[in-house]
Scaffold this active site. Sequence first.
Site, PDB file in Angstrom:
ATOM      1  N   GLN A 125     -85.631 -64.400  15.089  1.00 59.25           N
ATOM      2  CA  GLN A 125     -86.847 -64.503  15.562  1.00 59.25           C
ATOM      3  C   GLN A 125     -86.855 -65.412  16.740  1.00 59.25           C
ATOM      4  OE1 GLN A 125     -89.930 -66.872  13.112  1.00 59.25           O
ATOM      5  NE2 GLN A 125     -91.341 -65.392  13.669  1.00 59.25           N
ATOM      6  N   GLY A 126     -87.152 -65.192  17.891  1.00 59.81           N
ATOM      7  CA  GLY A 126     -87.097 -66.064  19.143  1.00 59.81           C
ATOM      8  C   GLY A 126     -88.651 -66.518  19.397  1.00 59.81           C
ATOM      9  N   SER A 128     -90.105 -70.179  18.717  1.00 56.21           N
ATOM     10  CA  SER A 128     -90.135 -71.441  18.897  1.00 56.21           C
ATOM     11  C   SER A 128     -89.456 -71.776  20.153  1.00 56.21           C
ATOM     12  CB  SER A 128     -89.666 -72.328  17.681  1.00 56.21           C
ATOM     13  OG  SER A 128     -90.709 -72.467  16.772  1.00 56.21           O
ATOM     14  N   GLU A 243     -95.544 -63.458   7.518  1.00 55.59           N
ATOM     15  CA  GLU A 243     -94.739 -64.506   7.203  1.00 55.59           C
ATOM     16  C   GLU A 243     -95.220 -65.492   6.177  1.00 55.59           C
ATOM     17  OE1 GLU A 243     -91.929 -68.069   9.411  1.00 55.59           O
ATOM     18  OE2 GLU A 243     -93.767 -67.344  10.503  1.00 55.59           O
ATOM     19  N   SER A 378     -96.897 -75.679  11.092  1.00 54.45           N
ATOM     20  CA  SER A 378     -96.985 -76.707  10.047  1.00 54.45           C
ATOM     21  C   SER A 378     -98.070 -76.727   9.306  1.00 54.45           C
ATOM     22  CB  SER A 378     -97.119 -77.961  11.070  1.00 54.45           C
ATOM     23  OG  SER A 378     -98.263 -78.291  11.681  1.00 54.45           O
ATOM     24  N   GLU A 380    -100.364 -78.817   9.028  1.00 55.80           N
ATOM     25  CA  GLU A 380    -101.342 -79.280   9.659  1.00 55.80           C
ATOM     26  C   GLU A 380    -102.224 -78.409  10.431  1.00 55.80           C
ATOM     27  OE1 GLU A 380     -98.547 -80.919   9.684  1.00 55.80           O
ATOM     28  OE2 GLU A 380     -98.790 -82.929   9.017  1.00 55.80           O
TER      29      GLU A 380
END
Lengths: 393, 376
Positions: A125-126, A128, A243, A378, A380
């Site tokens: 997976q590209g 980030s 995901e 994340s 958060e």
Amino acid sequence: MELKLSKEDAAFRDEVRAFIAENYPAEMRVPNPETDLTKEQSLLWHRILYRKGWIAPLWPKEYGGPGWSITQRFIFEQETSRAGTLPPLAFSVTMVGPVIYTFGNAAQKARFLPRILSGEDWWCQGYSEPGAGSDLAAVRTRAVRDGDHYVVNGHKTWTTLAQHADWIFCLVRTDPAAKPQAGISFLLIDMKTPGVTVRPIITIDGSHEVNDVFLEDVRVPVENLIGEENKGWTYAKFLLGNERTSMAGIGRSTRYLQRLKQIVKSEIAEDDPTYRDFIREIARVELDLLALEATELRIVAQMARGIDPGPAASLFKIRGTEIFQRITELTHQAIGNDGLALREQPSSANRFMPGPDYGHTATEKYLNARKLSIYGGSNEIQHNIIAKAVLGL
Amino acid sequence: MDIQFTEEQELLRASIQRLLHDQYAFDARRKIVASDEGFSRRHWTALADLGLCAAPFDESVGGLGGGALATMIVMQEFGRHLVVEPYFETVVLAGGLIAAVGSAAQRAAYLPKIMDGSTIWTLGWAERPSRYDFDKVETTARRDGEHYVLSGKKVAVTAAPWADKLIVSARTVGDSGDGTGLSLFVVDRHAANLHLQSFRTIDGRRAAELVLMDVRVPADDRLGAEGEGTAALEACRDRAIAAQCAEAVGAMTELNAATLAYSKTRKQFGVTLGTFQVLQHRMVDMFIALEESISLTQHLNLSLASNEPHLSRLASGAKSKVGTAARFVADQSVQLHGGMGMSDELNVGHYFKRISAINIQFGDPAFHLMRYAQQS
């Protein structure tokens, strides 16, 4: 906790259970399957499921899915994770596959889907980048049209198992003038293309799971663009939903909790001052897990009745990762002095590790699990999603 | 209660800071950890040459008379730089034990070589069933003329692969769990019938399990009175905790500084991370955790320096509270650094791992919380 199953579903569950028991490769039962298996070993179970027709529960039948109901899919997920099987590579089957059959053209479907199902192609997976973590829409990797190619330049990071990958699906910027979300496209890149370089990133547990992927003047045929140019954000969000749904990890947490109980039983004497503390903390995490499992079952039942689960995936991600992190902490705490030891990577059975076998991977698991509240958006960010989408704040 | 450090103490701190700044940057440390031996004799010698190994010992035995506060200053700076060299094992544990319960002859024989850095020591007390209880020891010491014969197995002996000398606990009488009957012995690392099984630790150091199969130790190498081992170890643990708390404070100081700096520069969604209120509050809690830890660490070390009674209870309290605070700071530092916090290349994860090790050695926060409660 169990779903109330119809006779047919109960028979299906028994069939799945028996199939796992008879077919899961012994070779894959290593101390830490996520780090100790070679690429070929980790594909063994994938290929067995493929031959059985069970490799892609999520996929519609016309593309090679088994045609299961939502309840059957849930049963399969529950049984395979309870049995401690290594799930087939999510980036291939769960992530890019559905994007291709939902948004790809006929040629792309015919070219890529069969090879995903069979395990011939390994995908990574590209998403980030160094400047685009939680803020994924900030991707800067550029794709510039040049005739019938895109020329791609950029730096992807935290790319899981890119060292094994044949293909990478990338978010690339095709319109730098547009608003961040509007100028992104979804591009499939062959890892063997000149200009693609993979550099390992070693994490604090000593393992090599993630990588930097550098893209330098990589020429990608335009036929590898998914859907429309500049619409990639829509496809990316679609994929991220898939995901996070799988992040509740009930089966895995249940297994690790059972193991924790056994470890505490053999490590902590009843007259140990912390014995009651362990009992209480284990009960607490068990209840957290029970509540999450009940939530999952409730949502599965709703989905079976056609109700959209909304951002339930964010709830699963937050609580599922918190629970698993807590279990790994308690396990590391339970093995006491043996928790000082950390297996050397690459691991070898010949190197001395102190204490009983059950503790040998506890330290690396405890360290590795820190990533769970960071990756896939994340925790958060998940809070922000619920605040906005559910609470309307 | 804030400590006004003397000029001498400030000088000590400044000299360590200078040395570590010049010679122990994170990349230098990485090379040391990756080396065959896993620590650097050259750096060890440099630290000893600075007088650090002599700093806490009384002037009567040839030390610099700095006491617990000198140890605190040293360990705090070591915590900031993640120093792997076995100061804690050699000076705080073994040196402390020899100074406290050693005979005049033992002090004269061993302390000078500890203070000049020429011998490395460690302490092996834990066994498989002992967890964090000194008394759950099965290793036996049988008297045989002018010798003791030691048999048993010790676990989790940090720095043992580096050591020249070991102090081990063993029973002359009684059974595992008895509060009496334990004695301490000085054993040469290369003694016949002593075997080491080495392993790497979570914080990039080395440790070993010791197997003693009829190791003969001269009776003169018994450390302290026969049967008085537990009391000696308990006092040793109080000193150890005071040093560990200081080291944890050093690590937390660096983590908080790194996380704060990162939150002021790292941009996501067009703004720096530090503008998000949820992260601001998190960092305020990290700040509070550090302030409380500094206070308790100073309180404990001052009490230790002035030989206050009931020190053991305070030590357990500090170990629990500071350990929990350090773990919180470490957790959140990794979390707020995102993926970078998971990377072996950044120092943040290494502080996390060092704090995890501190929270195991001599007992975890849960153990010491209960010990604190039970001693009230």
